[in-house]
Design an enzyme around this catalytic site. Structure first.
Site, PDB file in Angstrom:
ATOM      1  N   ARG A   1      39.612  47.634  41.651  1.00 37.25           N
ATOM      2  CA  ARG A   1      40.759  46.860  42.177  1.00 37.25           C
ATOM      3  C   ARG A   1      41.749  47.784  42.875  1.00 37.25           C
ATOM      4  O   ARG A   1      42.247  47.476  43.958  1.00 37.25           O
ATOM      5  CB  ARG A   1      41.448  46.102  41.040  1.00 37.25           C
ATOM      6  CG  ARG A   1      40.559  45.025  40.424  1.00 37.25           C
ATOM      7  CD  ARG A   1      41.253  44.322  39.256  1.00 37.25           C
ATOM      8  NE  ARG A   1      40.301  43.628  38.424  1.00 37.25           N
ATOM      9  CZ  ARG A   1      39.866  42.384  38.645  1.00 37.25           C
ATOM     10  NH1 ARG A   1      40.307  41.688  39.659  1.00 37.25           N
ATOM     11  NH2 ARG A   1      38.976  41.827  37.834  1.00 37.25           N
TER      12      ARG A   1
ATOM     13  N   LEU B   1      36.081  46.817  30.594  1.00 38.28           N
ATOM     14  CA  LEU B   1      36.154  45.965  31.776  1.00 38.28           C
ATOM     15  C   LEU B   1      37.452  45.196  31.645  1.00 38.28           C
ATOM     16  O   LEU B   1      37.827  44.790  30.530  1.00 38.28           O
ATOM     17  CB  LEU B   1      34.986  44.972  31.808  1.00 38.28           C
ATOM     18  CG  LEU B   1      33.583  45.509  32.110  1.00 38.28           C
ATOM     19  CD1 LEU B   1      32.567  44.374  32.067  1.00 38.28           C
ATOM     20  CD2 LEU B   1      33.541  46.176  33.482  1.00 38.28           C
ATOM     21  N   ASP B   2      38.137  44.959  32.768  1.00 35.21           N
ATOM     22  CA  ASP B   2      39.397  44.201  32.722  1.00 35.21           C
ATOM     23  C   ASP B   2      39.162  42.796  32.168  1.00 35.21           C
ATOM     24  O   ASP B   2      38.061  42.257  32.280  1.00 35.21           O
ATOM     25  CB  ASP B   2      39.969  44.008  34.134  1.00 35.21           C
ATOM     26  CG  ASP B   2      40.251  45.317  34.811  1.00 35.21           C
ATOM     27  OD1 ASP B   2      40.494  46.307  34.109  1.00 35.21           O
ATOM     28  OD2 ASP B   2      40.221  45.326  36.057  1.00 35.21           O
ATOM     29  N   TYR B   3      40.231  42.221  31.697  1.00 32.75           N
ATOM     30  CA  TYR B   3      40.243  40.832  31.222  1.00 32.75           C
ATOM     31  C   TYR B   3      39.602  39.901  32.265  1.00 32.75           C
ATOM     32  O   TYR B   3      38.809  39.030  31.947  1.00 32.75           O
ATOM     33  CB  TYR B   3      41.704  40.459  30.972  1.00 32.75           C
ATOM     34  CG  TYR B   3      41.949  39.096  30.395  1.00 32.75           C
ATOM     35  CD1 TYR B   3      41.593  38.800  29.087  1.00 32.75           C
ATOM     36  CD2 TYR B   3      42.567  38.104  31.152  1.00 32.75           C
ATOM     37  CE1 TYR B   3      41.841  37.547  28.545  1.00 32.75           C
ATOM     38  CE2 TYR B   3      42.827  36.855  30.623  1.00 32.75           C
ATOM     39  CZ  TYR B   3      42.455  36.588  29.315  1.00 32.75           C
ATOM     40  OH  TYR B   3      42.700  35.356  28.783  1.00 32.75           O
TER      41      TYR B   3
ATOM     42  N   THR C   1      37.553  40.738  34.714  1.00 30.03           N
ATOM     43  CA  THR C   1      36.262  41.192  35.245  1.00 30.03           C
ATOM     44  C   THR C   1      35.152  40.703  34.332  1.00 30.03           C
ATOM     45  O   THR C   1      35.283  40.768  33.104  1.00 30.03           O
ATOM     46  CB  THR C   1      36.231  42.743  35.311  1.00 30.03           C
ATOM     47  OG1 THR C   1      37.318  43.193  36.109  1.00 30.03           O
ATOM     48  CG2 THR C   1      34.931  43.252  35.897  1.00 30.03           C
TER      49      THR C   1
END
Ligand code: URA
Length: 245
Positions: free
Chosen positions: A195, A105-107, A109
Site C-alpha cells: 500500500r 497481513l493488514d486487516y 488484506t
C-alpha cells in the site's frame, strides 16, 4: 555438546512461546529457571529431562504444527485483539497448540498466511535476507507507467524507510474505470509495504490479496479455509529459507 543436549534459548523458542532472539532476552533478564535455579547464561545446555520455567510458568515442548490459512479481509493477523475483532486463530477451531502468524497481513488484506508454533522456522522465514517470494495481487486506482514500475523496483523512500519490490507486472487495465490489476513480488515484509509503495506514486491500493508465499499458494482453498502443511512442504519451506542464508 552431547547429542541429547540443546541450548536453552533454542528449547524455549521451540516451545512456541517466542522467537530465539526474544528467548535470549528472557534469559538475560533473569526470567528463566532451569530446575528451580535462575539461569542468565546464553548457551546454557539443557536436556529433555530438565524442568524449564519462563516467568515461573513451565514450558512444554509442543509438537510443531504448521497451518496455511486463506485469511479473509476483516480479520486481524494476530492471536488476540484488544477491540474484540476476529483474529486468524479464530479460523482454526479446536487447536491445542499455541500458534503464531508468520509475519502479518493488514486487516483489509486477504490471502495466504502461515501459522505455526515453530519459532525457529518462523524467524527464518521472516528474515528479509532469506528472500522468500511473497506475491500479491493489487487492484489500483489508476494505471502505473513504465517509469513508475521501474521506480518501485529500484526502491522508494517512505517515512524514512526504503521499500523495494522484486518485481511488478501489470496484469490488466480497465481503461474506462481507470483501474488496474498488478502482481507484486516482495522479499521484504515491511508494514503496509504494498500500500505504501503505491501510495508513494499516487496510485492508491483498492484491494490487496497475497496469492503466494514461497512455493505455497491458495489452490483448492476458499476464503476462510485452512489446511495443515504436509511434512514434505515443511521441509521444502525450511530449505527455501536456508538457501540464501
Ligand atoms: N503489503 C501491504 O500493504 N499490506 C499487507 O497486508 C501485506 C503487504
Amino acid at each position: 555438546m552431547s547429542a541429547n543436549e540443546e541450548r536453552l534459548q533454542k528449547v524455549i523458542a521451540h516451545s512456541g512461546i517466542t522467537s530465539r532472539r526474544k528467548a535470549e532476552k528472557l534469559i538475560e533478564q533473569g526470567r528463566v529457571k532451569v530446575n528451580g535455579t535462575t539461569v542468565t547464561t546464553l548457551g546454557f545446555k539443557v536436556t529433555k529431562d530438565d524442568k524449564i520455567e519462563v516467568d515461573h510458568v513451565p514450558i512444554t515442548k509442543e509438537k510443531p504444527v504448521y497451518y496455511l490459512i486463506y485469511k479473509p479481509r476483516g480479520v486481524i493477523s494476530s492471536v488476540k485483539d484488544d477491540k474484540g475483532r476476529k483474529v486468524v486463530t479464530d479460523l482454526i477451531p479446536h487447536i491445542d497448540e499455541r500458534v503464531y502468524p508468520v509475519g502479518r497481513l493488514d486487516y483489509d488484506t486477504s490471502g495466504l498466511i502461515l501459522l505455526t508454533n515453530d519459532g525457529e522456522l518462523a524467524q527464518l522465514l521472516m528474515h528479509p535476507s532469506h528472500q522468500i517470494d511473497k506475491v500479491y495481487i493489487a487492484k489500483l486506482e489508476g494505471v502505473p507507467t513504465k517509469t513508475a514500475l521501474s521506480q518501485l523496483k529500484k526502491g522508494i523512500q517512505s517515512n524514512g524507510e526504503r521499500l523495494k519490490a522484486v518485481n511488478v507486472i501489470i496484469q490488466s487495465v480497465d481503461q474506462q474505470k481507470q483501474t488496474s490489476i498488478v502482481e507484486v513480488t516482495l522479499h521484504e515484509g515491511k508494514n503496509r509495504q504494498v500500500r505504501r509503495m503505491f501510495e508513494s506514486i499516487n496510485l492508491p491500493v483498492q484491494k490487496l490479496k497475497r496469492e503466494r508465499y514461497g512455493f505455497l499458494n491458495l489452490n483448492g482453498l476458499q476464503s476462510g479455509d485452512y489446511r495443515e502443511l504436509t511434512p514434505h512442504e515443511v521441509k521444502q519451506l525450511r530449505a527455501e529459507a536456508l538457501k540464501n542464508k
